[in-house]
Design a protein around this motif. Structure first.
Motif, PDB file in Angstrom:
ATOM      1  N   GLY A   1      15.399  40.417  30.028  1.00  0.00           N
ATOM      2  CA  GLY A   1      15.634  41.490  29.073  1.00  0.00           C
ATOM      3  C   GLY A   1      14.871  41.403  27.783  1.00  0.00           C
ATOM      4  O   GLY A   1      14.801  42.373  27.027  1.00  0.00           O
TER       5      GLY A   1
ATOM      6  N   SER B   1      20.661  51.148  28.921  1.00  0.00           N
ATOM      7  CA  SER B   1      20.206  49.774  29.102  1.00  0.00           C
ATOM      8  C   SER B   1      20.955  48.829  28.170  1.00  0.00           C
ATOM      9  O   SER B   1      21.340  47.721  28.565  1.00  0.00           O
ATOM     10  CB  SER B   1      18.703  49.690  28.836  1.00  0.00           C
ATOM     11  N   SER B   2      21.190  49.272  26.944  1.00  0.00           N
ATOM     12  CA  SER B   2      21.893  48.428  25.971  1.00  0.00           C
ATOM     13  C   SER B   2      23.312  48.123  26.433  1.00  0.00           C
ATOM     14  O   SER B   2      23.767  46.975  26.397  1.00  0.00           O
ATOM     15  CB  SER B   2      21.918  49.115  24.603  1.00  0.00           C
TER      16      SER B   2
ATOM     17  N   ALA C   1      24.450  48.192  29.438  1.00  0.00           N
ATOM     18  CA  ALA C   1      24.425  47.364  30.641  1.00  0.00           C
ATOM     19  C   ALA C   1      24.228  45.890  30.296  1.00  0.00           C
ATOM     20  O   ALA C   1      24.928  45.012  30.822  1.00  0.00           O
ATOM     21  CB  ALA C   1      23.326  47.843  31.581  1.00  0.00           C
ATOM     22  N   TRP C   2      23.282  45.616  29.410  1.00  0.00           N
ATOM     23  CA  TRP C   2      23.016  44.217  29.066  1.00  0.00           C
ATOM     24  C   TRP C   2      24.182  43.599  28.292  1.00  0.00           C
ATOM     25  O   TRP C   2      24.561  42.445  28.549  1.00  0.00           O
ATOM     26  CB  TRP C   2      21.730  44.104  28.263  1.00  0.00           C
TER      27      TRP C   2
ATOM     28  N   ARG D   1       6.847  52.043  31.902  1.00  0.00           N
ATOM     29  CA  ARG D   1       7.461  51.130  30.931  1.00  0.00           C
ATOM     30  C   ARG D   1       7.063  49.663  31.101  1.00  0.00           C
ATOM     31  O   ARG D   1       6.960  48.942  30.109  1.00  0.00           O
ATOM     32  CB  ARG D   1       8.993  51.206  31.040  1.00  0.00           C
TER      33      ARG D   1
ATOM     34  N   ASP E   1      12.058  58.715  34.769  1.00  0.00           N
ATOM     35  CA  ASP E   1      13.335  58.791  34.076  1.00  0.00           C
ATOM     36  C   ASP E   1      13.757  60.250  33.905  1.00  0.00           C
ATOM     37  O   ASP E   1      13.053  61.183  34.305  1.00  0.00           O
ATOM     38  CB  ASP E   1      13.265  58.069  32.722  1.00  0.00           C
TER      39      ASP E   1
ATOM     40  N   LYS F   1      16.817  47.161  21.430  1.00  0.00           N
ATOM     41  CA  LYS F   1      16.793  48.105  22.544  1.00  0.00           C
ATOM     42  C   LYS F   1      16.990  49.533  22.057  1.00  0.00           C
ATOM     43  O   LYS F   1      17.842  49.796  21.205  1.00  0.00           O
ATOM     44  CB  LYS F   1      17.893  47.766  23.565  1.00  0.00           C
TER      45      LYS F   1
ATOM     46  N   PRO G   1      13.987  50.274  37.589  1.00  0.00           N
ATOM     47  CA  PRO G   1      13.042  49.479  36.803  1.00  0.00           C
ATOM     48  C   PRO G   1      12.403  48.336  37.564  1.00  0.00           C
ATOM     49  O   PRO G   1      11.434  47.750  37.089  1.00  0.00           O
ATOM     50  CB  PRO G   1      13.920  48.934  35.654  1.00  0.00           C
TER      51      PRO G   1
ATOM     52  N   GLU H   1      17.264  52.334  24.420  1.00  0.00           N
ATOM     53  CA  GLU H   1      18.016  53.156  25.365  1.00  0.00           C
ATOM     54  C   GLU H   1      19.477  52.723  25.415  1.00  0.00           C
ATOM     55  O   GLU H   1      19.786  51.545  25.636  1.00  0.00           O
ATOM     56  CB  GLU H   1      17.398  53.047  26.756  1.00  0.00           C
TER      57      GLU H   1
ATOM     58  N   TYR I   1      19.648  37.917  30.751  1.00  0.00           N
ATOM     59  CA  TYR I   1      19.044  38.693  29.667  1.00  0.00           C
ATOM     60  C   TYR I   1      17.876  37.937  29.057  1.00  0.00           C
ATOM     61  O   TYR I   1      16.821  38.521  28.766  1.00  0.00           O
ATOM     62  CB  TYR I   1      20.084  39.015  28.598  1.00  0.00           C
TER      63      TYR I   1
END
Length: 467
Positions: free
Chosen positions: A56, A33-34, A36-37, A411, A330, A28, A465, A30, A52
């Motif tokens: 993901g 995002s990283s 969050a996951w 994206r 974004d 990843k 997203p 960003e 995920y």
């Protein structure tokens, strides 16, 4: 006493969360995002890791790269460099070629078609006149008053010996059932559903869609833009929920790039390679427009349309006009728009008062706040809803096609846009955008919303997203 499950379940959770963490850190880009996951995988035992694995992991990129085909050369790089611009958009031209991997093609004819009322008759006539090949790709292709004539025309083309290929998105074309696909399949027309599978372990593809609209005839004429195939686009019949849109008819050398996009997508979906003179004939100049195809998707074309837009905003000197049905980009796009406004460029953003996705409307109000404070201008227009995706810069350059101004298009979706360098065509696009400048929205209006509305809009923005 502890049971075996009291030990096994936490161990499974630790193993899965650790695996997710390693994968996120390696793949990843960003940070948000990283985080969050990783947080979800540790704080939601097992469920977070499963989510995920489903949503993901970009499995499409691996598959796309394994099926990637070489692009046919439509012009030598030397000729492309010799044709480069000498004005202030030269940097945009150069960047467009580097980003897309395609040269700008001279000698094209471009016609603008408004709504299904103008586009569908010409598209149907083109299918009826096809002698060798028909390539059709659509996000939505309904078996209704608009779609049935297309289905019948495609079947007739196949029966008279034309090579026909039809690609329908697996979600937009109806995830659980697609009457159009089944009718074509029963009639022997080669058709495929893009990223579609009824198998539960393929469900993560539900969030990845082919949003392209392409109709190619004999490798010489292509219709493309934002127009799907559905009765809602037949505005003269006064459907309950009319959708206005803008489509384009291309002839000339750039058609080879457009057919190549379809061929790559068809191979992606079916593993069949399309080639030869029937699909890629020698093309001669048909007009005086310069054009280039830019594609994007969650594979090797990741974020390319967004990169071209960012470059165009940085090159603009006088004016930028944008019309889009959905606005949820974004932060870097918001920053680029704001910087253009700060340096004195007139930046106009035109949106519907109400789109067909209220949640998107709510989230967009949060996104446009910084742009308005920088001096950007936001205009809204009343119903009927317009699905057009248009952009112009300095009356010299236009970007048209399928991509909305949102994270999904930049994206997640497979999208197709076309750069156009031609003052006449750009002026027509510019005038269409200007004609929809209805009510101007101010920063004070946004700031004056009640607390419940601001909380609602802020929550909607978090779903960017997936909208």
């Amino acid at each position: 006493m502890y049971g075996r499950s009291d030990i096994v379940v936490p161990l499974i959770h630790l193993a899965l969360a650790a695996g997710v963490t390693v994968h996120v850190l390696l793949t990843k880009r960003e940070a948000g995002s990283s985080v969050a996951w990783i947080g979800l995988s540790w704080l939601a035992p097992i469920l977070g890791s499963v989510l995920y694995l489903l949503l993901g992991v970009n499995r499409v990129r691996r598959r796309a790269q394994s099926l990637r085909r070489p692009r046919p050369a439509t012009r030598s790089q030397k000729l492309a460099r010799e044709a480069a611009r000498s004005d202030h958009l030269a940097a945009l031209d150069h960047a467009g070629q580097r980003i897309s991997g395609r040269p700008a093609e001279d000698g094209n004819s471009i016609a603008i078609l408004h709504n299904g009322d103008a586009a569908y008759p010409q598209m149907l006539a083109a299918i009826e006149s096809a002698q060798q090949t028909v390539a059709l790709s659509s996000y939505i292709f309904r078996a209704d008053a608009a779609g049935n004539p297309f289905i019948d025309a495609l079947i007739r083309a196949k029966q008279r010996g034309v090579e026909v290929r039809v690609l329908i998105d697996g979600y937009g074309g109806g995830y659980f059932t697609s009457s159009t696909y089944h009718r074509l399949h029963r009639a022997g027309v080669p058709a495929a559903r893009f990223l579609h599978s009824p198998l539960p372990w393929r469900m993560p593809f539900l969030n990845l869609r082919s949003h392209k609209k392409i109709l190619g005839i004999d490798g010489r004429t292509v219709f493309t833009g934002g127009l799907n195939i559905g009765a809602e686009n037949l505005t003269r019949t006064h459907p309950r929920h009319p959708v206005f849109d803008t489509h384009f008819k291309f002839e000339g050398p750039v058609v080879a790039q457009l057919i190549e996009v379809f061929a790559a997508d068809w191979q992606f979906a079916t593993q069949e390679r399309l080639g030869g003179d029937a699909w890629f004939p020698a093309l001669t100049p048909a007009g005086d427009s310069t054009a280039r195809v830019v594609t994007s998707g969650p594979d090797h074309d990741l974020e390319k349309i967004e990169f071209v837009i960012l470059q165009a905003l940085s090159c603009a000197r006088r004016s930028v006009k944008i019309m889009t049905p959905y606005f949820l980009p974004d932060e870097r796009v918001i920053t680029a728009l704001s910087l253009a406004a700060y340096r004195g460029v007139e930046v106009h953003l035109v949106l519907p008062e109400h789109s067909n996705h209220p949640t998107v409307d709510w989230g967009s109000r949060v996104q446009m706040g910084p742009f308005l404070k920088a001096g950007g201008r936001v205009w809204t227009y009343p119903a009927p809803f317009n699905h057009s995706k248009l952009m112009t810069v300095d009356d010299l350059w236009a970007l048209v096609g399928s991509a909305n101004w949102d994270v999904r298009s930049f994206r997640l979706n497979f999208e197709l846009d076309i750069e156009v360098y031609h003052s006449g065509v750009v002026r027509q696009v510019d005038e269409l955008i200007t004609a929809h400048q209805g009510t101007r929205l101010s920063a004070s209006t946004l700031e004056g919303r009640s607390l419940p509305l601001r909380l609602r809009d802020g929550a909607a923005r978090l779903l960017v997203p997936y909208l």
